[in-house]
Write a protein that holds these residues in place. Structure first.
Motif, short mmCIF file in Angstrom:
data_model
loop_
_atom_site.label_atom_id
_atom_site.label_comp_id
_atom_site.label_asym_id
_atom_site.label_seq_id
_atom_site.Cartn_x
_atom_site.Cartn_y
_atom_site.Cartn_z
N CYS A 79 -27.80 41.32 -4.74
CA CYS A 79 -29.24 41.19 -4.97
C CYS A 79 -29.81 39.96 -4.27
O CYS A 79 -30.93 40.01 -3.74
CB CYS A 79 -29.53 41.11 -6.47
N THR A 84 -32.68 40.06 -1.41
CA THR A 84 -33.92 39.30 -1.53
C THR A 84 -34.17 38.47 -0.27
O THR A 84 -35.29 38.42 0.25
CB THR A 84 -33.87 38.39 -2.76
N TRP A 90 -35.27 40.82 2.49
CA TRP A 90 -36.63 41.29 2.28
C TRP A 90 -37.63 40.22 2.69
O TRP A 90 -38.61 40.49 3.40
CB TRP A 90 -36.79 41.68 0.82
N ILE A 91 -37.40 38.98 2.25
CA ILE A 91 -38.30 37.88 2.60
C ILE A 91 -38.27 37.63 4.11
O ILE A 91 -39.33 37.39 4.73
CB ILE A 91 -37.93 36.60 1.83
#
Length: 122
Positions: free
Chosen positions: A97, A101, A104-105
């Motif tokens: 996860c 993250t 994604w950022i």
């Protein structure tokens, strides 16, 4: 019985076992007495409740584990799976996860791999 069908009904008719000293027969009331004692103990003893979820019983498998002192296991997963396996799965999923993250950022901020073949991928 534990390893197969109960055969006490056959053994009780053997003449040598009639006295009870020659054969291994359990007393007739022992099973009932054990159940009655267990039910009485459960009825009089108040169950230990979870600190995290006070309406659920405390999962006894979590005793001695870090994080288990609060008793958070609402789905009783540790009843079916070993606690060490659940901990490793939680660490693995947490790390995946965190990487997701960061990815994604990074893509939202416009970071792309160098090279023409990566520029038009959406």
């Amino acid at each position: 019985g534990l390893w197969g069908p109960n055969i006490d009904f056959i053994i009780k008719d053997i003449p040598m076992c009639a006295g009870g000293s020659m054969c291994a027969l359990k007393p007739a009331a022992s099973c009932v007495a054990r159940r009655a004692t267990a039910l009485h103990a459960e009825a009089t003893e108040e169950p230990r409740m979870s600190l995290a979820l006070p309406y659920l019983k405390y999962p006894e498998q979590l005793d001695g584990w870090v994080g288990g002192e609060k008793g958070f296991d609402p789905m009783n997963i540790t009843m079916a799976l070993p606690v060490y396996w659940c901990r490793e799965a939680e660490l693995k999923h947490g790390r995946v996860c965190m990487l997701a993250t960061v990815g994604w950022i990074a893509t939202d901020s416009g970071l792309r791999f160098a090279g023409d073949m990566f520029q038009n991928v959406s």
